[in-house]
Design a protein around this motif. Structure first.
Motif, PDB file in Angstrom:
ATOM      1  N   GLU A   8      38.210   7.630  -6.678  1.00  0.00           N
ATOM      2  CA  GLU A   8      38.418   6.838  -5.463  1.00  0.00           C
ATOM      3  C   GLU A   8      37.149   6.834  -4.608  1.00  0.00           C
ATOM      4  OE1 GLU A   8      40.839   5.037  -5.373  1.00  0.00           O
ATOM      5  OE2 GLU A   8      42.743   5.992  -5.878  1.00  0.00           O
ATOM      6  N   LEU A   9      36.998   5.796  -3.780  1.00  0.00           N
ATOM      7  CA  LEU A   9      35.857   5.735  -2.876  1.00  0.00           C
ATOM      8  C   LEU A   9      35.897   6.905  -1.899  1.00  0.00           C
ATOM      9  CD1 LEU A   9      33.373   4.075  -1.888  1.00  0.00           C
ATOM     10  CD2 LEU A   9      34.935   2.966  -0.267  1.00  0.00           C
ATOM     11  N   GLN A  10      37.098   7.252  -1.449  1.00  0.00           N
ATOM     12  CA  GLN A  10      37.296   8.398  -0.561  1.00  0.00           C
ATOM     13  C   GLN A  10      38.287   9.360  -1.218  1.00  0.00           C
ATOM     14  OE1 GLN A  10      37.615   5.448   3.100  1.00  0.00           O
ATOM     15  NE2 GLN A  10      37.456   7.546   3.870  1.00  0.00           N
ATOM     16  N   PRO A  11      37.781  10.260  -2.053  1.00  0.00           N
ATOM     17  CA  PRO A  11      38.663  11.202  -2.752  1.00  0.00           C
ATOM     18  C   PRO A  11      39.290  12.196  -1.782  1.00  0.00           C
ATOM     19  CG  PRO A  11      36.499  11.014  -3.815  1.00  0.00           C
ATOM     20  CD  PRO A  11      36.388  10.367  -2.465  1.00  0.00           C
ATOM     21  N   PRO A  12      40.245  12.982  -2.263  1.00  0.00           N
ATOM     22  CA  PRO A  12      40.956  13.909  -1.370  1.00  0.00           C
ATOM     23  C   PRO A  12      40.065  15.009  -0.810  1.00  0.00           C
ATOM     24  CG  PRO A  12      42.175  13.534  -3.402  1.00  0.00           C
ATOM     25  CD  PRO A  12      40.822  12.950  -3.599  1.00  0.00           C
ATOM     26  N   GLY A  13      40.509  15.550   0.330  1.00  0.00           N
ATOM     27  CA  GLY A  13      39.906  16.741   0.905  1.00  0.00           C
ATOM     28  C   GLY A  13      40.875  17.899   0.732  1.00  0.00           C
ATOM     29  N   LEU A  14      41.496  18.348   1.845  1.00  0.00           N
ATOM     30  CA  LEU A  14      42.450  19.444   1.765  1.00  0.00           C
ATOM     31  C   LEU A  14      43.729  18.985   1.078  1.00  0.00           C
ATOM     32  CD1 LEU A  14      43.303  22.131   4.325  1.00  0.00           C
ATOM     33  CD2 LEU A  14      45.169  20.752   3.409  1.00  0.00           C
TER      34      LEU A  14
ATOM     35  N   ILE B 133      50.677  17.160  -2.028  1.00  0.00           N
ATOM     36  CA  ILE B 133      50.433  16.358  -0.828  1.00  0.00           C
ATOM     37  C   ILE B 133      48.935  16.160  -0.752  1.00  0.00           C
ATOM     38  CG2 ILE B 133      50.837  16.176   1.650  1.00  0.00           C
ATOM     39  CD1 ILE B 133      52.902  18.498   1.281  1.00  0.00           C
ATOM     40  N   THR B 134      48.472  14.891  -0.793  1.00  0.00           N
ATOM     41  CA  THR B 134      47.069  14.613  -1.094  1.00  0.00           C
ATOM     42  C   THR B 134      46.425  13.694  -0.057  1.00  0.00           C
ATOM     43  OG1 THR B 134      47.851  14.614  -3.404  1.00  0.00           O
ATOM     44  CG2 THR B 134      45.541  14.079  -3.024  1.00  0.00           C
ATOM     45  N   PRO B 135      45.973  14.212   1.068  1.00  0.00           N
ATOM     46  CA  PRO B 135      45.268  13.371   2.038  1.00  0.00           C
ATOM     47  C   PRO B 135      43.850  13.039   1.552  1.00  0.00           C
ATOM     48  CG  PRO B 135      46.140  15.398   3.040  1.00  0.00           C
ATOM     49  CD  PRO B 135      46.170  15.581   1.568  1.00  0.00           C
ATOM     50  N   GLN B 136      43.446  11.798   1.790  1.00  0.00           N
ATOM     51  CA  GLN B 136      42.071  11.404   1.478  1.00  0.00           C
ATOM     52  C   GLN B 136      41.120  11.916   2.557  1.00  0.00           C
ATOM     53  OE1 GLN B 136      43.541   7.108   0.565  1.00  0.00           O
ATOM     54  NE2 GLN B 136      41.448   7.255  -0.239  1.00  0.00           N
ATOM     55  N   ALA B 137      39.863  12.074   2.166  1.00  0.00           N
ATOM     56  CA  ALA B 137      38.823  12.508   3.096  1.00  0.00           C
ATOM     57  C   ALA B 137      37.742  11.436   3.170  1.00  0.00           C
ATOM     58  CB  ALA B 137      38.256  13.854   2.661  1.00  0.00           C
ATOM     59  N   GLU B 138      36.535  11.846   3.548  1.00  0.00           N
ATOM     60  CA  GLU B 138      35.426  10.908   3.683  1.00  0.00           C
ATOM     61  C   GLU B 138      34.857  10.520   2.319  1.00  0.00           C
ATOM     62  OE1 GLU B 138      33.844  14.756   2.845  1.00  0.00           O
ATOM     63  OE2 GLU B 138      35.271  14.154   4.408  1.00  0.00           O
ATOM     64  N   ARG B 139      34.083   9.444   2.269  1.00  0.00           N
ATOM     65  CA  ARG B 139      33.303   9.166   1.068  1.00  0.00           C
ATOM     66  C   ARG B 139      32.303  10.300   0.898  1.00  0.00           C
ATOM     67  NH1 ARG B 139      29.621   3.773  -0.477  1.00  0.00           N
ATOM     68  NH2 ARG B 139      29.409   4.342  -2.700  1.00  0.00           N
ATOM     69  N   PRO B 140      32.146  10.840  -0.337  1.00  0.00           N
ATOM     70  CA  PRO B 140      31.265  11.994  -0.520  1.00  0.00           C
ATOM     71  C   PRO B 140      29.880  11.797   0.093  1.00  0.00           C
ATOM     72  CG  PRO B 140      32.513  11.613  -2.515  1.00  0.00           C
ATOM     73  CD  PRO B 140      32.842  10.472  -1.586  1.00  0.00           C
TER      74      PRO B 140
ATOM     75  N   GLU C 103      38.228   5.458   8.388  1.00  0.00           N
ATOM     76  CA  GLU C 103      37.407   6.494   9.015  1.00  0.00           C
ATOM     77  C   GLU C 103      38.165   7.809   9.022  1.00  0.00           C
ATOM     78  OE1 GLU C 103      35.024   7.517  13.190  1.00  0.00           O
ATOM     79  OE2 GLU C 103      36.151   5.633  12.983  1.00  0.00           O
ATOM     80  N   HIS C 104      37.610   8.793   8.345  1.00  0.00           N
ATOM     81  CA  HIS C 104      38.243  10.095   8.266  1.00  0.00           C
ATOM     82  C   HIS C 104      37.568  11.058   9.232  1.00  0.00           C
ATOM     83  CE1 HIS C 104      40.138  13.680   6.675  1.00  0.00           C
ATOM     84  NE2 HIS C 104      38.957  14.235   6.498  1.00  0.00           N
ATOM     85  N   VAL C 105      38.379  11.734  10.054  1.00  0.00           N
ATOM     86  CA  VAL C 105      37.885  12.776  10.950  1.00  0.00           C
ATOM     87  C   VAL C 105      38.495  14.091  10.485  1.00  0.00           C
ATOM     88  CG1 VAL C 105      37.744  13.613  13.306  1.00  0.00           C
ATOM     89  CG2 VAL C 105      37.670  11.148  12.864  1.00  0.00           C
TER      90      VAL C 105
END
Length: 375
Positions: free
Chosen positions: A194-200, A357-364, A61-63
């Motif tokens: 990826e199921l949840q690709p990167p955001g910022l 530096i690559t944090p994942q985000a939500e599923r699109p 779960e990405h917030v």
């Protein structure tokens, strides 16, 4: 990184021929009368290709921290003390001087996430403090924005698999590059398979050639807005397969570092996605990883994707170009932008060595509510 380290004597790096890269050992004997070679300052951040294997990524779960910044009375207050804030283009990108990213508190980091989402791209100059704090600090920084992605095939500093490295010099490359094309420009959104690709995403160069090696960016929000409303409405009904198979095969064939640590995956994403914080809608296809549109005949899928790729490639009025200066850090939102390296320096002996530096985000999130993302 100080201004004396961008163009340095990188011979200890360029002359490395093995995949197990290391710093020069000062205890090794030198030929009589020959001055000792300067040890490369960032040798501890050179690419290492471990044989570790990783299981498939589990959903999480990405917030997005940008949500918290929306509650702030002035969500751009982290820029109040900046010496200079300029828009690179009207559509995309902001350049900032006079802000030390390493000193931002949690509130400031939240605001940064929101501003990067709104502008797509931010370029911060004079960030030697951040760069020289080292890999443990990089991880702490990235985890503020999401779960850190471990790349399945790229090199990383020894002991820090969460840090993705790019490296090329006049003798070798450890990048995922195209050799049989008339251009090195390949627009992509990082690991969109990826199921949840990167955001910022945060990226900086530790060593750069004296000229060339710029990074190109394009706004997928602006690109979508250029299309006719009728066509956009149709695109919102579509979903596409993004695949990591080709990238994995590139490494399995002995390129890059010859390592595949996690089995390649394919996932289905909406062709038009919605940003969870800003609500902006953006194209979400890219030449490097998007393979086909689900439910269409091959010729139909290829025709639509070719049109969209050509639009992304040729729309200079949606694009921005970052020229690397010493101690520059670039942040972008992978959900609403695409980018490409510019390998125009490959004939030069100089190295280009960078860390991401690559944090994942939500599923699109589909722009069309209720779109079924099953294959």
């Amino acid at each position: 990184m100080s201004t004396t380290t961008t163009v340095v004597d990188i011979a200890p790096v360029a002359e490395v021929q093995k995949l197990s890269l290391r710093a020069a050992d000062p205890s090794e004997s030198k030929p009589e009368g020959k001055a000792p070679e300067q040890e490369y300052r960032y040798a501890h951040l050179l690419p290492h290709f471990s044989e570790d294997r990783y299981p498939p990524l589990e959903p999480y779960e990405h917030v997005d921290p940008g949500h918290r910044a929306l509650q702030h009375p002035n969500p751009r207050s982290f820029l109040d003390t900046a010496e200079r804030v300029i828009e690179i283009t009207p559509q995309l990108g902001t350049e900032v001087r006079g802000i030390n990213l390493a000193e931002l508190d949690s509130d400031g980091r939240d605001q940064l996430a929101l501003e990067v989402a709104r502008r797509g791209l931010m370029v911060f100059r004079d960030q030697g403090d951040f760069i020289n704090r080292g890999p443990d600090f990089y991880l702490q920084w990235g985890r503020h924005y999401g779960r850190l992605h471990i790349h399945p095939t790229s090199g990383h500093p020894r002991g820090y698999p969460e840090l993705h490295l790019v490296y090329r010099d006049g003798k070798q490359s450890f990048n995922f590059e195209v050799d049989d094309s008339i251009t090195t420009t390949v627009w992509h959104s990082d690991v969109s398979y990826e199921l949840q690709p990167p955001g910022l995403t945060t990226f900086f160069l530790l060593t750069a050639p004296p000229t060339g090696g710029d990074t190109l960016f394009t706004s997928q929000v602006s690109a979508l807005k250029k299309l006719s409303p009728q066509f956009v409405a149709f695109l919102k009904t579509l979903k596409a397969v993004h695949s990591g198979v080709e990238q994995a095969e590139f490494s399995r064939n002995g390129r890059r570092g010859g390592t595949v640590r996690r089995d390649p995956v394919e996932h289905v994403h909406p062709v038009v996605r919605r940003h969870p914080v800003t609500g902006d809608e953006a194209l979400y296809v890219n030449r490097q990883f998007t393979r086909r549109i689900v439910g269409l005949k091959r010729e139909e899928s290829e025709a639509i994707l070719r049109l969209l790729y050509d639009h992304i490639d040729k729309s200079a009025d949606n694009q921005a170009r970052v020229r690397w200066e010493p101690n520059t850090i670039v942040l972008w939102d992978n959900r609403v932008t695409a980018h490409s390296a510019n390998v125009d320096f490959r004939h030069l002996p100089d190295a280009r060595h960078g860390a991401r530096i690559t944090p994942q985000a939500e599923r699109p999130i589909p722009a069309l509510e209720g779109l079924d993302l099953s294959a």
